[in-house]
Scaffold this active site. Structure first.
Site, short mmCIF file in Angstrom:
data_model
loop_
_atom_site.label_atom_id
_atom_site.label_comp_id
_atom_site.label_asym_id
_atom_site.label_seq_id
_atom_site.Cartn_x
_atom_site.Cartn_y
_atom_site.Cartn_z
N ARG A 1 -64.86 132.12 -21.22
CA ARG A 1 -64.72 131.82 -22.65
C ARG A 1 -63.26 131.76 -23.12
O ARG A 1 -62.99 131.85 -24.31
CB ARG A 1 -65.53 132.80 -23.50
CG ARG A 1 -67.03 132.71 -23.28
CD ARG A 1 -67.80 133.45 -24.36
NE ARG A 1 -69.23 133.24 -24.20
CZ ARG A 1 -70.04 134.04 -23.49
NH1 ARG A 1 -69.52 135.10 -22.89
NH2 ARG A 1 -71.31 133.77 -23.40
N LYS B 1 -54.33 119.84 -26.95
CA LYS B 1 -55.50 119.03 -26.64
C LYS B 1 -55.71 119.02 -25.13
O LYS B 1 -54.86 118.56 -24.38
CB LYS B 1 -55.34 117.60 -27.16
CG LYS B 1 -55.44 117.51 -28.68
CD LYS B 1 -55.07 116.13 -29.19
CE LYS B 1 -56.11 115.10 -28.88
NZ LYS B 1 -55.84 113.81 -29.56
N GLU C 1 -44.94 106.77 -23.71
CA GLU C 1 -45.19 107.74 -24.78
C GLU C 1 -43.92 108.01 -25.59
O GLU C 1 -43.99 108.28 -26.79
CB GLU C 1 -45.74 109.05 -24.21
CG GLU C 1 -47.15 108.94 -23.64
CD GLU C 1 -48.23 108.87 -24.71
OE1 GLU C 1 -47.90 108.85 -25.92
OE2 GLU C 1 -49.41 108.83 -24.36
N LYS D 1 -43.85 114.94 -32.24
CA LYS D 1 -45.20 115.45 -32.09
C LYS D 1 -45.36 116.82 -32.75
O LYS D 1 -46.39 117.11 -33.37
CB LYS D 1 -45.58 115.54 -30.61
CG LYS D 1 -47.03 115.95 -30.41
CD LYS D 1 -47.57 115.61 -29.05
CE LYS D 1 -49.07 115.86 -29.00
NZ LYS D 1 -49.64 115.49 -27.68
N GLU E 1 -56.62 117.58 -35.68
CA GLU E 1 -56.79 116.12 -35.76
C GLU E 1 -57.82 115.72 -36.81
O GLU E 1 -58.72 114.92 -36.57
CB GLU E 1 -57.17 115.54 -34.39
CG GLU E 1 -56.92 114.04 -34.32
CD GLU E 1 -57.07 113.46 -32.92
OE1 GLU E 1 -56.80 112.27 -32.76
OE2 GLU E 1 -57.44 114.20 -31.99
N ARG F 1 -52.82 113.76 -37.48
CA ARG F 1 -52.65 113.86 -36.03
C ARG F 1 -53.24 112.64 -35.31
O ARG F 1 -52.82 112.31 -34.20
CB ARG F 1 -53.27 115.15 -35.49
CG ARG F 1 -52.98 115.34 -34.00
CD ARG F 1 -53.25 116.74 -33.51
NE ARG F 1 -52.99 116.84 -32.08
CZ ARG F 1 -52.99 117.95 -31.38
NH1 ARG F 1 -53.24 119.10 -31.99
NH2 ARG F 1 -52.75 117.96 -30.09
N HIS G 1 -53.39 103.80 -28.31
CA HIS G 1 -54.31 104.41 -27.36
C HIS G 1 -55.73 103.83 -27.38
O HIS G 1 -56.42 103.90 -26.37
CB HIS G 1 -54.39 105.93 -27.60
CG HIS G 1 -53.21 106.67 -27.06
ND1 HIS G 1 -51.92 106.45 -27.52
CD2 HIS G 1 -53.10 107.61 -26.09
CE1 HIS G 1 -51.09 107.25 -26.86
NE2 HIS G 1 -51.78 107.95 -25.99
N HIS H 1 -56.61 102.96 -23.95
CA HIS H 1 -57.60 103.76 -23.22
C HIS H 1 -58.71 102.89 -22.66
O HIS H 1 -59.22 103.14 -21.56
CB HIS H 1 -58.20 104.82 -24.15
CG HIS H 1 -57.44 106.11 -24.18
ND1 HIS H 1 -57.75 107.13 -25.06
CD2 HIS H 1 -56.40 106.55 -23.45
CE1 HIS H 1 -56.92 108.13 -24.87
NE2 HIS H 1 -56.09 107.81 -23.90
N HIS I 1 -51.22 105.66 -17.33
CA HIS I 1 -51.56 105.86 -18.74
C HIS I 1 -50.50 105.26 -19.65
O HIS I 1 -50.81 104.56 -20.62
CB HIS I 1 -51.71 107.36 -19.03
CG HIS I 1 -51.92 107.68 -20.47
ND1 HIS I 1 -53.08 107.38 -21.13
CD2 HIS I 1 -51.09 108.25 -21.38
CE1 HIS I 1 -52.98 107.76 -22.39
NE2 HIS I 1 -51.78 108.29 -22.57
#
Length: 362
Positions: A121, A142, A184, A226, A236, A240, A247, A251, A264
């Site tokens: 957890r 993230k 990026e 950022k 987000e 954000r 992307h 993506h 990427h």
């Protein structure tokens, strides 16, 4: 050595940027009280052989260390690799008092962070990114793994204790990964303002012209962009989402190409050109999209979309994007450089942009 403070609602931590940071990492672990706790390093197997063995031998002088090696790149972010990492932790005495160190590029940071967020957890983790690309993904908490139907679809928010960005690790990067990382950096410049973007356009003329001082400055400025956005919106729920500029289409291309077959950052550059075309069409942004695309191609970015990746296929992937609402894609567009906004875009306009990007390099 430089520090950039990341301040969020749930945690404040530092990104440390510099050279020879092993001592700093060890001191941080001692200060945090981890001397008598298990240190669980989850490392990219290729990075481990380049940099990790020296780090592990150093840390073993003071700490109880166990190491799990994962495949390079997006191959690390699968259900199978997630389970394999969990099994390693359970079989090697990792418990709730342990700390994970993510050693590698953005993919390892995503996977190791997700492992840390779910193991018993949740246990703390520290990022040790080894690519330029990871200056983005290692900040903000993230963490995720991929699903065959979409990138980063299984994940959550789990902020690190700290990030140690050792610039020595970047010296071993292949050219392909340097270009990917700068994708990026360029994204952060578009979100920041004209000055940052023009500095990159004027200074980044090719990999042979990339000096250490310029690289360190770009990384620091990108991380600050950022950090500012994450401080305003950790979960987000609003601004954000702007960090996803380039992307949504990127993506889709990355996923459709098969994870790991295109970098990427390169897919993000493709996605930014796509979004810039839509920005010019929908918000009247005054920007030379064609000139930007030719500049990107001159640096070595492959902007082609293979014929087998049809618009229909890419559109289906975009409708499953995390920002989509009721099956309709939403895009981060620009009114001007430094002025992003989120909007829905019709299928017809998306197909028009798709046609544009397929023809721009012919």
């Amino acid at each position: 050595m430089k520090k950039v403070a990341i301040e969020t609602a749930s945690k404040t931590y530092d990104v440390i940027i510099g050279n020879h940071l092993t001592d700093s990492l060890s001191s941080f672990l001692i200060e945090k009280g981890y001397r008598d706790r298990k240190i669980w390093i989850i490392a990219d197997e290729a990075v481990y052989h380049l940099h990790g063995m020296v780090l592990v031998e150093y840390l073993k002088k003071t700490f109880d260390v166990t190491v799990h090696l994962a495949p390079s790149g997006e191959r690390a972010k699968t259900f199978e690799e997630f389970e394999r990492a969990m099994t390693h932790g359970l079989m090697n005495g990792v418990d709730r008092s342990s700390v994970v160190i993510a050693l590698g590029g953005g993919a390892i940071g995503d996977m190791a962070g997700f492992v840390a967020s779910t193991f018993m957890r949740g246990v703390p983790f520290i990022g040790v990114p080894t690519t330029i690309l990871a200056h983005d993904s290692s900040v903000g908490g993230k963490v995720a793994i991929n699903h065959p139907l979409g990138k980063n679809m299984i994940g959550q928010f789990h902020q690190p204790e700290a990030v140690f960005f050792d610039l020595d690790h970047l010296k071993s990067l292949p050219e392909r990964e340097v270009l990917s990382g700068f994708g990026e950096v360029i994204k952060h410049a578009f979100l920041s303002g004209e000055d940052f973007f023009e500095d990159i356009k004027n200074s980044f003329r090719g990999l042979g012209a990339l000096d250490d001082v310029f690289l360190e400055e770009c990384l620091e400025r990108g991380i600050k962009v950022k950090a500012d956005i994450v401080a305003r919106d950790e979960w987000e729920s609003s601004v954000r989402a702007y960090l996803n500029f380039g992307h949504t289409y990127g993506h889709a291309v990355e996923s459709a190409s098969g994870y790991g077959n295109r970098t990427h950052g390169e897919c993000v550059v493709v996605g930014m050109i796509y979004a810039l075309y839509l920005s010019r069409k929908m918000s009247g942004m005054t920007f030379d999209v064609e000139g930007f695309a030719h500049w990107a191609a001159s640096l070595g970015y492959d902007l082609t979309i293979p014929e087998e990746l049809s618009f229909a296929y890419l559109y289906a992937l975009m409708t499953r994007d995390k920002k989509a609402k009721n099956g309709e894609p939403q895009f981060v567009l620009l009114r001007n450089i430094g002025e992003p906004y989120l909007t829905r875009v019709s299928k017809e306009d998306l197909e028009e942009a798709d046609t544009f990007i397929r023809t721009i390099n012919r």
